[in-house]
Design a protein around this motif. Structure first.
Motif, PDB file in Angstrom:
ATOM      1  N   GLN A 119       0.824  -1.188   0.000  1.00 23.64           N
ATOM      2  CA  GLN A 119       0.000   0.000   0.000  1.00 23.64           C
ATOM      3  C   GLN A 119       0.867   1.251   0.000  1.00 23.64           C
ATOM      4  OE1 GLN A 119      -0.059  -2.182   2.513  1.00 23.64           O
ATOM      5  NE2 GLN A 119      -1.753  -3.483   1.915  1.00 23.64           N
ATOM      6  N   PRO A 120       0.348   2.327  -0.555  1.00 23.37           N
ATOM      7  CA  PRO A 120       1.065   3.582  -0.447  1.00 23.37           C
ATOM      8  C   PRO A 120       1.168   3.986   1.015  1.00 23.37           C
ATOM      9  CG  PRO A 120      -0.663   3.698  -2.116  1.00 23.37           C
ATOM     10  CD  PRO A 120      -0.858   2.419  -1.355  1.00 23.37           C
ATOM     11  N   GLY A 121       2.217   4.716   1.363  1.00 26.60           N
ATOM     12  CA  GLY A 121       2.398   5.128   2.746  1.00 26.60           C
ATOM     13  C   GLY A 121       1.350   6.143   3.165  1.00 26.60           C
ATOM     14  N   ALA A 122       1.085   6.205   4.445  1.00 20.29           N
ATOM     15  CA  ALA A 122       0.130   7.176   4.963  1.00 20.29           C
ATOM     16  C   ALA A 122       0.690   8.575   4.781  1.00 20.29           C
ATOM     17  CB  ALA A 122      -0.143   6.897   6.440  1.00 20.29           C
ATOM     18  N   PRO A 123      -0.170   9.559   4.613  1.00 25.99           N
ATOM     19  CA  PRO A 123       0.294  10.924   4.427  1.00 25.99           C
ATOM     20  C   PRO A 123       1.007  11.431   5.673  1.00 25.99           C
ATOM     21  CG  PRO A 123      -2.080  10.870   4.775  1.00 25.99           C
ATOM     22  CD  PRO A 123      -1.627   9.450   4.602  1.00 25.99           C
ATOM     23  N   ALA A 124       1.879  12.412   5.476  1.00 27.26           N
ATOM     24  CA  ALA A 124       2.659  12.935   6.594  1.00 27.26           C
ATOM     25  C   ALA A 124       1.764  13.567   7.640  1.00 27.26           C
ATOM     26  CB  ALA A 124       3.675  13.958   6.081  1.00 27.26           C
ATOM     27  N   ALA A 125       0.720  14.260   7.188  1.00 31.86           N
ATOM     28  CA  ALA A 125      -0.205  14.887   8.118  1.00 31.86           C
ATOM     29  C   ALA A 125      -1.539  14.174   8.047  1.00 31.86           C
ATOM     30  CB  ALA A 125      -0.378  16.367   7.774  1.00 31.86           C
ATOM     31  N   SER A 126      -2.331  14.272   9.102  1.00 25.92           N
ATOM     32  CA  SER A 126      -3.640  13.621   9.097  1.00 25.92           C
ATOM     33  C   SER A 126      -4.489  14.224   7.996  1.00 25.92           C
ATOM     34  CB  SER A 126      -4.331  13.823  10.447  1.00 25.92           C
ATOM     35  OG  SER A 126      -3.592  13.196  11.473  1.00 25.92           O
ATOM     36  N   PRO A 127      -5.153  13.395   7.179  1.00 19.47           N
ATOM     37  CA  PRO A 127      -5.956  13.922   6.087  1.00 19.47           C
ATOM     38  C   PRO A 127      -7.167  14.659   6.625  1.00 19.47           C
ATOM     39  CG  PRO A 127      -6.257  11.547   6.314  1.00 19.47           C
ATOM     40  CD  PRO A 127      -5.161  11.924   7.226  1.00 19.47           C
ATOM     41  N   SER A 128      -7.570  15.671   5.875  1.00 24.82           N
ATOM     42  CA  SER A 128      -8.725  16.438   6.303  1.00 24.82           C
ATOM     43  C   SER A 128      -9.983  15.617   6.108  1.00 24.82           C
ATOM     44  CB  SER A 128      -8.816  17.730   5.483  1.00 24.82           C
ATOM     45  OG  SER A 128      -8.975  17.428   4.104  1.00 24.82           O
ATOM     46  N   THR A 129     -10.969  15.887   6.925  1.00 24.30           N
ATOM     47  CA  THR A 129     -12.231  15.163   6.864  1.00 24.30           C
ATOM     48  C   THR A 129     -13.338  16.164   6.612  1.00 24.30           C
ATOM     49  OG1 THR A 129     -11.388  13.558   8.438  1.00 24.30           O
ATOM     50  CG2 THR A 129     -13.758  13.596   8.087  1.00 24.30           C
ATOM     51  N   SER A 130     -14.116  15.943   5.581  1.00 24.62           N
ATOM     52  CA  SER A 130     -15.196  16.873   5.274  1.00 24.62           C
ATOM     53  C   SER A 130     -16.333  16.680   6.263  1.00 24.62           C
ATOM     54  CB  SER A 130     -15.705  16.633   3.855  1.00 24.62           C
ATOM     55  OG  SER A 130     -16.424  15.412   3.797  1.00 24.62           O
ATOM     56  N   ALA A 131     -17.261  17.644   6.300  1.00 20.33           N
ATOM     57  CA  ALA A 131     -18.414  17.543   7.186  1.00 20.33           C
ATOM     58  C   ALA A 131     -19.248  16.314   6.846  1.00 20.33           C
ATOM     59  CB  ALA A 131     -19.255  18.815   7.075  1.00 20.33           C
ATOM     60  N   ALA A 132     -19.331  15.995   5.537  1.00 22.91           N
ATOM     61  CA  ALA A 132     -20.122  14.836   5.117  1.00 22.91           C
ATOM     62  C   ALA A 132     -19.516  13.545   5.647  1.00 22.91           C
ATOM     63  CB  ALA A 132     -20.211  14.795   3.592  1.00 22.91           C
ATOM     64  N   ALA A 133     -18.168  13.451   5.600  1.00 24.79           N
ATOM     65  CA  ALA A 133     -17.515  12.242   6.089  1.00 24.79           C
ATOM     66  C   ALA A 133     -17.603  12.153   7.603  1.00 24.79           C
ATOM     67  CB  ALA A 133     -16.058  12.224   5.646  1.00 24.79           C
ATOM     68  N   ALA A 134     -17.581  13.312   8.284  1.00 22.81           N
ATOM     69  CA  ALA A 134     -17.563  13.329   9.738  1.00 22.81           C
ATOM     70  C   ALA A 134     -18.924  13.027  10.351  1.00 22.81           C
ATOM     71  CB  ALA A 134     -17.067  14.686  10.235  1.00 22.81           C
ATOM     72  N   ALA A 135     -19.988  13.221   9.606  1.00 24.98           N
ATOM     73  CA  ALA A 135     -21.321  13.054  10.197  1.00 24.98           C
ATOM     74  C   ALA A 135     -22.302  12.490   9.183  1.00 24.98           C
ATOM     75  CB  ALA A 135     -21.823  14.392  10.728  1.00 24.98           C
ATOM     76  N   GLY A 136     -21.947  11.376   8.555  1.00 26.13           N
ATOM     77  CA  GLY A 136     -22.837  10.766   7.585  1.00 26.13           C
ATOM     78  C   GLY A 136     -22.636   9.273   7.546  1.00 26.13           C
ATOM     79  N   PRO A 137     -23.038   8.615   6.459  1.00 23.86           N
ATOM     80  CA  PRO A 137     -22.898   7.161   6.344  1.00 23.86           C
ATOM     81  C   PRO A 137     -21.463   6.672   6.493  1.00 23.86           C
ATOM     82  CG  PRO A 137     -24.369   7.995   4.644  1.00 23.86           C
ATOM     83  CD  PRO A 137     -23.772   9.192   5.306  1.00 23.86           C
ATOM     84  N   LEU A 138     -20.489   7.462   6.008  1.00 24.06           N
ATOM     85  CA  LEU A 138     -19.092   7.047   6.162  1.00 24.06           C
ATOM     86  C   LEU A 138     -18.685   7.010   7.633  1.00 24.06           C
ATOM     87  CD1 LEU A 138     -17.340   8.969   3.229  1.00 24.06           C
ATOM     88  CD2 LEU A 138     -17.744   6.507   3.399  1.00 24.06           C
TER      89      LEU A 138
END
Length: 390
Positions: free
Chosen positions: A27-46
């Protein structure tokens, strides 16, 4: 040689390779910084899917960014295919993998899309595609773990592995559930080429041990070829092997091996129950060896199969797969052929030769032959998951 795949998704591009399986550490390595999370990802089906997954495995740094570097590159499905409406990715750093999450609008449509893709790949010549699926179906979402260890953790939940390759095994002792499409399986069995998946301690099943399948007799055999002499055997296999112009029974020639061709029978042939042996093909000279195969006349078929079983399991135990350069043993009643050529074996299957397969957990789909061998724990078959018959 089985293909290992991972699946991921972006707004325009997703990876279907995980539908088959994913190679650890690829797998590709994880990003250096934590990826941003949109409002939809933070409070929806995901986010709801993430909350469920976290009960059984790590699922950190959830993101629905299409350019998230943790999403493996690949070809399909694109956003909107198979009714997928939302896509995200989280990390299971403990198990060194990622989990891609897809939220379909219609789960049946998603499963139909995956099934069609698998069958199209098989029809295109990739007969092993989907044997080691990493498509985990949940309630309202689908998870695609890139790590086998993550998949093993997740199947302890209500998530089930969707497999649509007809040759994909579900051994005894594992749950079987009905998917939303026909001719596929949902189970808690995680297959893996390297043996790191769910344990499968079954021995190959012969026809006498279970339900009837097309192409298989209830008892006995549909018939195997025989020959009264080496000359008859050479004539019998002439159209399948390079025996007409390049043939020798000289002991020195028969003993030849090459980096590309390894026989099954080694050492003293009588110790394998073999009375006569011949070499077909062109031994190495000015160029590399070509089309090598070996013909055997057999006086003790049980002894031959017993020693061949031991050699096959030793090869398999080494790294969880058989060497491509190692010949497979195809047997008749009193004759045998050793060849590592899939195309040659196809011709031999047409002559009713069958391959001695002793790999634990092996099974054959309907329409292929699966018969009892002379030794416990092996079967005779014309089904090769990596090289299915046309």
């Amino acid at each position: 040689m089985r293909l290992q795949r991972i699946i991921a998704a972006t707004a325009t591009l997703c990876c279907l390779t995980a539908l088959s399986s994913c190679k650890e550490g690829g797998q590709p390595g994880a990003p250096a910084a934590s990826p941003s999370t949109s409002a939809a990802a933070a409070a929806g089906p995901l986010a709801e899917a993430q909350q469920y997954l976290r009960q059984f495995a790590n699922c950190d740094d959830l993101s629905d960014r299409p350019d998230d570097p943790r999403v493996p590159a690949g070809d399909f499905p694109k956003a909107g295919q198979w009714s997928v409406k939302e896509l995200g990715v989280c990390s299971d750093k403990v198990r060194q993998g990622e989990i891609v999450i897809a939220v379909p609008a219609d789960m049946k449509q998603f499963q139909e899309g995956y099934k069609k893709y698998v069958l199209d790949r098989i029809d295109g010549g990739d007969g092993a595609y989907g044997l080691e699926s990493r498509v985990l179906i949940g309630k309202g979402f689908v998870a695609f773990p890139t790590s086998t260890k993550t998949a093993l953790a997740l199947v302890r939940s209500d998530l089930r592995v969707l497999t649509c390759n007809p040759g994909a095994p579900v051994p005894k002792g594992y749950k079987r559930e009905k998917p939303l499409v026909e001719h596929c399986n949902l189970s808690d069995f995680v297959g893996s080429e390297d043996g790191s998946g769910s344990p499968n301690l079954e021995t190959p099943q012969d026809p006498a041990g279970g339900g009837e399948k097309l192409g298989q007799p209830k008892t006995g055999s549909l018939g195997l070829p025989r020959a009264g002499s080496m000359a008859e055997l050479r004539t019998l296999v002439g159209n399948s092997l390079d025996c007409e112009k390049h043939f020798s029974t000289d002991p020195d020639a028969v003993a030849i091996e090459s980096i590309d061709y390894a026989p099954v029978v080694t050492g003293s042939a009588p110790e394998w129950g073999v009375t006569g042996r011949a070499l077909c093909g062109e031994p190495a000279g000015a160029q590399r060896a070509r089309n090598l195969s070996w013909l055997d006349t057999v006086v003790d078929m049980k002894l031959l199969q017993t020693k061949a079983k031991a050699a096959q399991l030793a090869d398999y135990k080494d790294d969880g797969k058989l060497r491509e350069t190692a010949s497979r043993l195809l047997v008749g009643e009193n004759i045998a052929v050793e060849t590592n050529s899939p195309s040659s074996r196809r011709g031999l299957y047409q002559l009713q030769f069958l391959y001695l397969n002793c790999i634990p957990g092996f099974s054959a789909p309907s329409g292929y032959r699966l018969e009892k061998s002379k030794v416990e724990g092996c079967v005779l078959t014309n089904w090769e998951p990596d090289h299915p018959l046309d």
